[in-house]
Design a protein around this motif. Structure first.
Motif, PDB file in Angstrom:
ATOM      1  N   MET A   1       0.852   5.704   1.795  1.00 17.64           N
ATOM      2  CA  MET A   1       0.415   6.671   2.796  1.00 17.64           C
ATOM      3  C   MET A   1      -1.096   6.820   2.782  1.00 17.64           C
ATOM      4  O   MET A   1      -1.753   6.827   3.815  1.00 17.64           O
ATOM      5  CB  MET A   1       1.099   8.022   2.540  1.00 17.64           C
ATOM      6  CG  MET A   1       0.718   9.092   3.578  1.00 17.64           C
ATOM      7  SD  MET A   1       1.365   8.725   5.235  1.00 17.64           S
ATOM      8  CE  MET A   1       3.103   9.060   4.959  1.00 17.64           C
ATOM      9  N   THR A   2      -1.667   6.917   1.564  1.00 13.04           N
ATOM     10  CA  THR A   2      -3.125   7.081   1.456  1.00 13.04           C
ATOM     11  C   THR A   2      -3.855   5.880   2.048  1.00 13.04           C
ATOM     12  O   THR A   2      -4.846   6.026   2.754  1.00 13.04           O
ATOM     13  CB  THR A   2      -3.525   7.253  -0.020  1.00 13.04           C
ATOM     14  OG1 THR A   2      -2.837   8.389  -0.547  1.00 13.04           O
ATOM     15  CG2 THR A   2      -5.021   7.473  -0.137  1.00 13.04           C
ATOM     16  N   THR A   3      -3.328   4.662   1.759  1.00 18.05           N
ATOM     17  CA  THR A   3      -3.952   3.451   2.281  1.00 18.05           C
ATOM     18  C   THR A   3      -3.905   3.423   3.796  1.00 18.05           C
ATOM     19  O   THR A   3      -4.884   3.092   4.466  1.00 18.05           O
ATOM     20  CB  THR A   3      -3.253   2.206   1.715  1.00 18.05           C
ATOM     21  OG1 THR A   3      -3.363   2.227   0.290  1.00 18.05           O
ATOM     22  CG2 THR A   3      -3.887   0.937   2.249  1.00 18.05           C
ATOM     23  N   ASN A   4      -2.741   3.790   4.374  1.00 19.04           N
ATOM     24  CA  ASN A   4      -2.611   3.816   5.829  1.00 19.04           C
ATOM     25  C   ASN A   4      -3.575   4.805   6.456  1.00 19.04           C
ATOM     26  O   ASN A   4      -4.209   4.517   7.477  1.00 19.04           O
ATOM     27  CB  ASN A   4      -1.174   4.166   6.235  1.00 19.04           C
ATOM     28  CG  ASN A   4      -0.208   3.024   5.943  1.00 19.04           C
ATOM     29  OD1 ASN A   4      -0.629   1.876   5.831  1.00 19.04           O
ATOM     30  ND2 ASN A   4       1.072   3.340   5.832  1.00 19.04           N
ATOM     31  N   ASN A   5      -3.687   5.979   5.846  1.00 15.91           N
ATOM     32  CA  ASN A   5      -4.613   6.988   6.369  1.00 15.91           C
ATOM     33  C   ASN A   5      -6.049   6.494   6.307  1.00 15.91           C
ATOM     34  O   ASN A   5      -6.843   6.721   7.227  1.00 15.91           O
ATOM     35  CB  ASN A   5      -4.478   8.299   5.582  1.00 15.91           C
ATOM     36  CG  ASN A   5      -3.163   9.002   5.853  1.00 15.91           C
ATOM     37  OD1 ASN A   5      -2.515   8.738   6.870  1.00 15.91           O
ATOM     38  ND2 ASN A   5      -2.770   9.897   4.972  1.00 15.91           N
ATOM     39  N   SER A   6      -6.382   5.814   5.212  1.00 10.20           N
ATOM     40  CA  SER A   6      -7.730   5.273   5.058  1.00 10.20           C
ATOM     41  C   SER A   6      -8.018   4.213   6.107  1.00 10.20           C
ATOM     42  O   SER A   6      -9.105   4.185   6.697  1.00 10.20           O
ATOM     43  CB  SER A   6      -7.897   4.684   3.656  1.00 10.20           C
ATOM     44  OG  SER A   6      -9.156   4.082   3.513  1.00 10.20           O
ATOM     45  N   ASN A   7      -7.033   3.332   6.338  1.00  5.29           N
ATOM     46  CA  ASN A   7      -7.211   2.285   7.351  1.00  5.29           C
ATOM     47  C   ASN A   7      -7.373   2.878   8.745  1.00  5.29           C
ATOM     48  O   ASN A   7      -8.192   2.409   9.541  1.00  5.29           O
ATOM     49  CB  ASN A   7      -6.017   1.330   7.335  1.00  5.29           C
ATOM     50  CG  ASN A   7      -5.983   0.477   6.078  1.00  5.29           C
ATOM     51  OD1 ASN A   7      -6.988   0.326   5.394  1.00  5.29           O
ATOM     52  ND2 ASN A   7      -4.826  -0.081   5.771  1.00  5.29           N
ATOM     53  N   GLU A   8      -6.566   3.911   9.035  1.00  5.21           N
ATOM     54  CA  GLU A   8      -6.659   4.565  10.342  1.00  5.21           C
ATOM     55  C   GLU A   8      -8.017   5.238  10.527  1.00  5.21           C
ATOM     56  O   GLU A   8      -8.612   5.178  11.611  1.00  5.21           O
ATOM     57  CB  GLU A   8      -5.531   5.592  10.501  1.00  5.21           C
ATOM     58  CG  GLU A   8      -4.157   4.965  10.657  1.00  5.21           C
ATOM     59  CD  GLU A   8      -3.047   6.001  10.665  1.00  5.21           C
ATOM     60  OE1 GLU A   8      -3.367   7.219  10.658  1.00  5.21           O
ATOM     61  OE2 GLU A   8      -1.874   5.608  10.675  1.00  5.21           O
ATOM     62  N   ALA A   9      -8.512   5.853   9.460  1.00  3.45           N
ATOM     63  CA  ALA A   9      -9.819   6.506   9.532  1.00  3.45           C
ATOM     64  C   ALA A   9     -10.933   5.483   9.738  1.00  3.45           C
ATOM     65  O   ALA A   9     -11.870   5.700  10.520  1.00  3.45           O
ATOM     66  CB  ALA A   9     -10.075   7.317   8.263  1.00  3.45           C
ATOM     67  N   THR A  10     -10.820   4.345   9.041  1.00  4.96           N
ATOM     68  CA  THR A  10     -11.804   3.275   9.194  1.00  4.96           C
ATOM     69  C   THR A  10     -11.813   2.739  10.617  1.00  4.96           C
ATOM     70  O   THR A  10     -12.874   2.523  11.217  1.00  4.96           O
ATOM     71  CB  THR A  10     -11.516   2.127   8.204  1.00  4.96           C
ATOM     72  OG1 THR A  10     -11.602   2.636   6.872  1.00  4.96           O
ATOM     73  CG2 THR A  10     -12.505   0.986   8.389  1.00  4.96           C
ATOM     74  N   LEU A  11     -10.626   2.514  11.168  1.00  4.24           N
ATOM     75  CA  LEU A  11     -10.527   2.014  12.533  1.00  4.24           C
ATOM     76  C   LEU A  11     -11.087   3.028  13.533  1.00  4.24           C
ATOM     77  O   LEU A  11     -11.801   2.651  14.475  1.00  4.24           O
ATOM     78  CB  LEU A  11      -9.065   1.697  12.866  1.00  4.24           C
ATOM     79  CG  LEU A  11      -8.791   1.221  14.298  1.00  4.24           C
ATOM     80  CD1 LEU A  11      -9.586  -0.044  14.598  1.00  4.24           C
ATOM     81  CD2 LEU A  11      -7.300   0.990  14.509  1.00  4.24           C
ATOM     82  N   VAL A 174     -21.525  -7.979  15.450  1.00  4.15           N
ATOM     83  CA  VAL A 174     -20.521  -9.037  15.339  1.00  4.15           C
ATOM     84  C   VAL A 174     -19.259  -8.594  16.080  1.00  4.15           C
ATOM     85  O   VAL A 174     -18.615  -7.620  15.680  1.00  4.15           O
ATOM     86  CB  VAL A 174     -20.173  -9.326  13.864  1.00  4.15           C
ATOM     87  CG1 VAL A 174     -19.175 -10.491  13.779  1.00  4.15           C
ATOM     88  CG2 VAL A 174     -21.419  -9.636  13.069  1.00  4.15           C
ATOM     89  N   PRO A 175     -18.906  -9.259  17.185  1.00  4.85           N
ATOM     90  CA  PRO A 175     -17.654  -8.927  17.873  1.00  4.85           C
ATOM     91  C   PRO A 175     -16.460  -9.338  17.012  1.00  4.85           C
ATOM     92  O   PRO A 175     -16.368 -10.495  16.603  1.00  4.85           O
ATOM     93  CB  PRO A 175     -17.717  -9.760  19.156  1.00  4.85           C
ATOM     94  CG  PRO A 175     -19.147 -10.195  19.290  1.00  4.85           C
ATOM     95  CD  PRO A 175     -19.660 -10.300  17.889  1.00  4.85           C
ATOM     96  N   VAL A 176     -15.579  -8.407  16.727  1.00  8.03           N
ATOM     97  CA  VAL A 176     -14.440  -8.690  15.851  1.00  8.03           C
ATOM     98  C   VAL A 176     -13.192  -7.980  16.358  1.00  8.03           C
ATOM     99  O   VAL A 176     -13.260  -7.030  17.136  1.00  8.03           O
ATOM    100  CB  VAL A 176     -14.700  -8.235  14.393  1.00  8.03           C
ATOM    101  CG1 VAL A 176     -15.835  -9.018  13.776  1.00  8.03           C
ATOM    102  CG2 VAL A 176     -14.982  -6.738  14.326  1.00  8.03           C
ATOM    103  N   GLY A 177     -12.057  -8.453  15.876  1.00  8.05           N
ATOM    104  CA  GLY A 177     -10.814  -7.728  16.031  1.00  8.05           C
ATOM    105  C   GLY A 177     -10.628  -6.811  14.836  1.00  8.05           C
ATOM    106  O   GLY A 177     -11.339  -6.920  13.831  1.00  8.05           O
ATOM    107  N   GLN A 178      -9.667  -5.933  14.925  1.00 10.28           N
ATOM    108  CA  GLN A 178      -9.426  -4.967  13.847  1.00 10.28           C
ATOM    109  C   GLN A 178      -9.186  -5.657  12.510  1.00 10.28           C
ATOM    110  O   GLN A 178      -9.669  -5.193  11.460  1.00 10.28           O
ATOM    111  CB  GLN A 178      -8.211  -4.104  14.210  1.00 10.28           C
ATOM    112  CG  GLN A 178      -7.825  -3.098  13.150  1.00 10.28           C
ATOM    113  CD  GLN A 178      -6.566  -2.319  13.528  1.00 10.28           C
ATOM    114  OE1 GLN A 178      -6.138  -2.345  14.685  1.00 10.28           O
ATOM    115  NE2 GLN A 178      -5.963  -1.645  12.562  1.00 10.28           N
ATOM    116  N   ASP A 179      -8.487  -6.812  12.526  1.00  7.79           N
ATOM    117  CA  ASP A 179      -8.155  -7.493  11.275  1.00  7.79           C
ATOM    118  C   ASP A 179      -9.366  -8.141  10.609  1.00  7.79           C
ATOM    119  O   ASP A 179      -9.293  -8.556   9.452  1.00  7.79           O
ATOM    120  CB  ASP A 179      -7.072  -8.543  11.523  1.00  7.79           C
ATOM    121  CG  ASP A 179      -7.499  -9.607  12.531  1.00  7.79           C
ATOM    122  OD1 ASP A 179      -8.366  -9.305  13.382  1.00  7.79           O
ATOM    123  OD2 ASP A 179      -6.965 -10.724  12.485  1.00  7.79           O
TER     124      ASP A 179
END
Length: 360
Positions: A1-11, A174-179
């Motif tokens: 859960m923490t990792t998902n929240n962190s990824n969502e915040a980063t995005l 740098v144009p990038v995708g989320q991944d």
């Protein structure tokens, strides 16, 4: 859960910053230098066109200094044989120019022709740990997909090579995708660590600019079989294909049994993917296109998509054929780009050596 929240915040932060950058480009495009590119593993297809090429041409037209890397060294990261690489590099150049990239505005260069760029790998490798490289998502996914095959040193250090690509030319966008955000973050970390270890006396003048992400707004398009678009699957529509070849591939495209065509990405992914292709080719909304087809079924849908894509690609294909007939011109474009990239790489490497105290 923490990792998902962190990824969502980063995005979320990346999306917000991308919106700010878009506004800044409108105000003053001269403050940005973009670096992006492709591995010459085969001919570019519709996914590349919608996902990256259109965006690059748009940035060029907005006045942003754009650098395009032909990443020929990256072809050998995970392959025993590179295939007809010279032929593929020439084809890639033709794809670029036919799609609208202007060599008078955009610098197109090849990895293998810029030794000073690749020399940056040595000091950069001293700034990362083995565990950091193993944690990189691309490296992890390649290792998992290898089936137990030993990883090459070049594949393991792939993120560092990408950092060198970005930092050598002082790109700050740098144009990038989320991944791909972790790759860009690795470049930022290397730039920061270099300045902390070898930084100049004036911290306001770092050796390397910190690159930022410009997240792609292009929707994700599947292949004609409903799976990820991939040359190896044979589910792509290449820019170099003829109109008849395009029609043949789309005739085999996967749909479903319901004759009434609707745009429902969750419930009808294959049908919706074809509608999305037509939408991006015509500029019409996919729901509008679905309404036009109505009860026409998969046949009418495929016919509409075929016509839309062939009309979009017709001038690109004509221009590409002209370019492929003049190999000397294409190689001249690459040579001029290589010369420009070499000038900047020599300057950057000189500053790196000065910062490290290695000028003898």
């Amino acid at each position: 859960m923490t990792t998902n929240n962190s990824n969502e915040a980063t995005l979320k932060r990346a999306l917000e910053r991308s919106a700010e950058i878009e506004r800044a480009i409108d105000e003053d495009p001269s403050q940005f230098r973009v670096l992006t590119g492709d591995r010459p593993t085969g001919r570019l297809h519709l996914g590349h066109y919608f996902g990256t090429l259109q965006g690059r041409v748009a940035l060029q037209q907005r006045g942003v200094e754009t650098w395009i890397l032909v990443a020929d060294y990256q072809v050998i990261t995970d392959r025993d044989a590179v295939g007809p690489i010279r032929e593929r590099v020439i084809g890639l150049l033709a794809d670029y120019l036919a799609a609208g990239l202007d060599p008078d505005q955009t610098t197109i260069f090849a990895h293998s022709q810029i030794p000073e760029l690749n020399q940056l790998m040595l000091p950069f490798l001293s700034l990362v740990t083995e565990s950091e490289l193993h944690r990189n998502p691309t490296v992890k996914s390649e290792l998992e997909a290898s089936g137990g095959r030993a990883m090459s040193g070049l594949l393991l250090t792939y993120p560092v090579h990408q950092a060198a690509d970005i930092l050598f030319c002082r790109a700050n966008l740098v144009p990038v995708g989320q991944d791909q955000l972790p790759h860009l973050e690795q470049a930022r970390v290397i730039a920061s660590r270099f300045d902390r270890r070898y930084g100049r006396a004036n911290p306001e003048q770092p050796v390397f600019r910190r690159p930022e992400a410009l997240l792609s707004k292009a929707p994700y398009i599947l292949g004609t079989d409903g799976n990820k678009m991939s040359k190896s699957r044979g589910n792509t529509i290449e820019l170099a294909m003829t109109a008849d070849e395009t029609a043949k591939i789309l005739k085999k495209a996967k749909t479903d049994a319901d004759r009434h065509i609707t745009y429902d990405p969750e419930g009808r992914p294959e049908v919706s993917n074809l509608l999305l292709m037509a939408s991006m080719a015509t500029g019409q909304e996919p729901e509008e296109l679905a309404a036009q087809i109505g009860d026409g079924g998969g046949g009418a849908l495929k016919a509409l998509v075929t016509d839309a894509i062939n009309e979009l690609l017709a001038p690109i294909r004509a221009r590409r054929a002209e370019l492929m007939a003049d190999e000397d011109y294409l190689l001249g474009v690459l040579r001029r780009g290589n010369e420009r990239a070499s000038e900047v790489a020599v300057q950057t490497l000189t500053e790196v050596r000065q910062a490290m105290g290695m000028v003898y």
